[in-house]
Design a protein around this motif. Structure first.
Motif, PDB file in Angstrom:
ATOM      1  N   LYS A  51       0.822  -1.209   0.000  1.00 28.74           N
ATOM      2  CA  LYS A  51       0.000   0.000   0.000  1.00 28.74           C
ATOM      3  C   LYS A  51       0.858   1.261   0.000  1.00 28.74           C
ATOM      4  O   LYS A  51       0.617   2.200  -0.777  1.00 28.74           O
ATOM      5  CB  LYS A  51      -0.925   0.000   1.219  1.00 28.74           C
ATOM      6  CG  LYS A  51      -1.846   1.209   1.283  1.00 28.74           C
ATOM      7  CD  LYS A  51      -2.754   1.141   2.516  1.00 28.74           C
ATOM      8  CE  LYS A  51      -3.648   2.371   2.600  1.00 28.74           C
ATOM      9  NZ  LYS A  51      -4.522   2.337   3.809  1.00 28.74           N
ATOM     10  N   TRP A  59      -3.140   6.811 -10.713  1.00 29.80           N
ATOM     11  CA  TRP A  59      -3.747   5.731 -11.485  1.00 29.80           C
ATOM     12  C   TRP A  59      -4.578   6.239 -12.658  1.00 29.80           C
ATOM     13  O   TRP A  59      -4.727   5.543 -13.665  1.00 29.80           O
ATOM     14  CB  TRP A  59      -4.592   4.857 -10.558  1.00 29.80           C
ATOM     15  CG  TRP A  59      -3.756   4.208  -9.504  1.00 29.80           C
ATOM     16  CD1 TRP A  59      -3.664   4.571  -8.194  1.00 29.80           C
ATOM     17  CD2 TRP A  59      -2.856   3.104  -9.673  1.00 29.80           C
ATOM     18  NE1 TRP A  59      -2.759   3.763  -7.541  1.00 29.80           N
ATOM     19  CE2 TRP A  59      -2.254   2.857  -8.420  1.00 29.80           C
ATOM     20  CE3 TRP A  59      -2.503   2.306 -10.770  1.00 29.80           C
ATOM     21  CZ2 TRP A  59      -1.320   1.841  -8.230  1.00 29.80           C
ATOM     22  CZ3 TRP A  59      -1.576   1.296 -10.583  1.00 29.80           C
ATOM     23  CH2 TRP A  59      -0.991   1.067  -9.320  1.00 29.80           C
ATOM     24  N   ARG A  77      -1.870  -8.233  -7.935  1.00 31.95           N
ATOM     25  CA  ARG A  77      -3.308  -8.104  -7.688  1.00 31.95           C
ATOM     26  C   ARG A  77      -3.698  -6.718  -7.195  1.00 31.95           C
ATOM     27  O   ARG A  77      -4.673  -6.142  -7.695  1.00 31.95           O
ATOM     28  CB  ARG A  77      -3.755  -9.204  -6.725  1.00 31.95           C
ATOM     29  CG  ARG A  77      -3.672 -10.587  -7.368  1.00 31.95           C
ATOM     30  CD  ARG A  77      -3.795 -11.724  -6.366  1.00 31.95           C
ATOM     31  NE  ARG A  77      -3.669 -13.034  -7.020  1.00 31.95           N
ATOM     32  CZ  ARG A  77      -2.511 -13.621  -7.284  1.00 31.95           C
ATOM     33  NH1 ARG A  77      -1.382 -13.025  -6.953  1.00 31.95           N
ATOM     34  NH2 ARG A  77      -2.479 -14.806  -7.885  1.00 31.95           N
ATOM     35  N   PRO A  78      -2.973  -6.115  -6.242  1.00 35.06           N
ATOM     36  CA  PRO A  78      -3.282  -4.739  -5.853  1.00 35.06           C
ATOM     37  C   PRO A  78      -3.147  -3.748  -7.004  1.00 35.06           C
ATOM     38  O   PRO A  78      -3.932  -2.798  -7.101  1.00 35.06           O
ATOM     39  CB  PRO A  78      -2.268  -4.442  -4.740  1.00 35.06           C
ATOM     40  CG  PRO A  78      -1.953  -5.774  -4.157  1.00 35.06           C
ATOM     41  CD  PRO A  78      -1.970  -6.716  -5.334  1.00 35.06           C
ATOM     42  N   LEU A  80      -3.578  -4.425 -10.257  1.00 36.37           N
ATOM     43  CA  LEU A  80      -4.718  -4.660 -11.147  1.00 36.37           C
ATOM     44  C   LEU A  80      -6.015  -4.083 -10.573  1.00 36.37           C
ATOM     45  O   LEU A  80      -6.869  -3.600 -11.318  1.00 36.37           O
ATOM     46  CB  LEU A  80      -4.883  -6.158 -11.409  1.00 36.37           C
ATOM     47  CG  LEU A  80      -3.838  -6.788 -12.334  1.00 36.37           C
ATOM     48  CD1 LEU A  80      -3.922  -8.310 -12.294  1.00 36.37           C
ATOM     49  CD2 LEU A  80      -3.989  -6.277 -13.754  1.00 36.37           C
ATOM     50  N   GLU A  81      -6.166  -4.111  -9.261  1.00 35.01           N
ATOM     51  CA  GLU A  81      -7.353  -3.534  -8.626  1.00 35.01           C
ATOM     52  C   GLU A  81      -7.420  -2.025  -8.834  1.00 35.01           C
ATOM     53  O   GLU A  81      -8.511  -1.448  -8.887  1.00 35.01           O
ATOM     54  CB  GLU A  81      -7.342  -3.833  -7.130  1.00 35.01           C
ATOM     55  CG  GLU A  81      -7.608  -5.295  -6.794  1.00 35.01           C
ATOM     56  CD  GLU A  81      -7.378  -5.604  -5.325  1.00 35.01           C
ATOM     57  OE1 GLU A  81      -7.011  -4.660  -4.568  1.00 35.01           O
ATOM     58  OE2 GLU A  81      -7.552  -6.769  -4.921  1.00 35.01           O
ATOM     59  N   ARG A  82      -6.253  -1.392  -8.982  1.00 33.91           N
ATOM     60  CA  ARG A  82      -6.186   0.060  -9.105  1.00 33.91           C
ATOM     61  C   ARG A  82      -6.137   0.533 -10.563  1.00 33.91           C
ATOM     62  O   ARG A  82      -6.461   1.683 -10.853  1.00 33.91           O
ATOM     63  CB  ARG A  82      -4.950   0.587  -8.359  1.00 33.91           C
ATOM     64  CG  ARG A  82      -5.020   0.429  -6.832  1.00 33.91           C
ATOM     65  CD  ARG A  82      -3.624   0.564  -6.221  1.00 33.91           C
ATOM     66  NE  ARG A  82      -3.621   0.654  -4.779  1.00 33.91           N
ATOM     67  CZ  ARG A  82      -3.745  -0.375  -3.945  1.00 33.91           C
ATOM     68  NH1 ARG A  82      -3.914  -1.608  -4.430  1.00 33.91           N
ATOM     69  NH2 ARG A  82      -3.711  -0.201  -2.630  1.00 33.91           N
ATOM     70  N   ASP A 108      -6.596 -12.094 -16.091  1.00 38.86           N
ATOM     71  CA  ASP A 108      -7.006 -10.720 -16.376  1.00 38.86           C
ATOM     72  C   ASP A 108      -6.450 -10.334 -17.743  1.00 38.86           C
ATOM     73  O   ASP A 108      -5.251 -10.489 -17.991  1.00 38.86           O
ATOM     74  CB  ASP A 108      -6.481  -9.785 -15.286  1.00 38.86           C
ATOM     75  CG  ASP A 108      -7.084  -8.390 -15.338  1.00 38.86           C
ATOM     76  OD1 ASP A 108      -7.075  -7.773 -16.416  1.00 38.86           O
ATOM     77  OD2 ASP A 108      -7.558  -7.911 -14.286  1.00 38.86           O
TER      78      ASP A 108
END
Length: 208
Positions: A51, A59, A77-78, A80-82, A108
């Motif tokens: 984080k 982003w 994964r973090p 890709l989430e953003r 993804d």
């Protein structure tokens, strides 16, 4: 009748059982055992470190994000989430075990796992149809990389970034900044205590 595990050498059987038993942790441990100077740590980064490392990223203006040494996807994964729906995440690793694991576990369309060297980042970007990257993330242990690879990766990274982009680096030792300094005029720094081991964080910005 013996199975394939029983036929394998003792150390190979231990690594295989670890991978099967512990999933991602087993794959990460196996990768560390095979290439310790390239992985740098036996334990993936903490959620707190992830984080904090990603906080400076804009982003909304990130179309291409690159990661060197993704391991088992602790940052993937973090990120890709953003990322925006039409953005791209490219991860580059010399370890085929990590690339194979990520290819199987992350489905993804924005995700491109590449088996290769971070020193070839410019060629990899061009092969995928991109001129520059917006952000490049690395947890590679620069001070232990062989054959002057550290300075080469730092140089290639600067060239691969767009103006205004940044090189995000997390390391257990401060020496990583020495590899960045010849290329990046502005290097912000931080520290993540909640990590095993605690690590230094650097953000090298390319001039607009």
């Amino acid at each position: 009748m013996t199975n394939s595990i029983a036929k394998a050498p003792v150390w190979d059987r231990i690594k295989l059982r670890a991978a099967r038993t512990f999933g991602a942790w087993g794959v990460f441990f196996k990768g560390f055992v095979k290439h310790p100077v390239m992985v740098g740590s036996i334990i993936p980064s903490s959620a707190t470190t992830v984080k904090k490392m990603l906080e400076p990223v804009n982003w909304a203006e990130c179309d291409v994000f690159v990661e060197y040494g993704p391991g088992v996807g602790t940052f993937c994964r973090p990120v890709l989430e953003r990322l925006k729906p039409d953005a791209t995440l490219i991860v580059i690793d010399l370890n085929p075990d990590f690339i194979g694991y990520l290819s199987k576990t992350i489905g993804d369309s924005r995700f491109y796992p590449i088996h290769g060297s971070a020193a070839d980042v410019q060629n990899i970007l061009r092969d995928l149809g991109h001129e520059k990257a917006d952000y490049i993330l690395s947890g590679l242990p620069f001070s232990t990389l062989p054959n002057q690879l550290g300075p080469k990766i730092a140089e290639e990274t600067y060239a691969a970034l767009r103006p205004g982009g940044a090189f995000l680096v997390y390391q257990f030792v401060k020496r990583a900044r020495d590899f960045m300094a010849p290329h990046f005029d502005q290097i912000d720094k931080g520290y993540s205590l909640w990590n095993i081991l605690p690590c230094h964080l650097f953000w090298g910005w390319k001039k607009e």
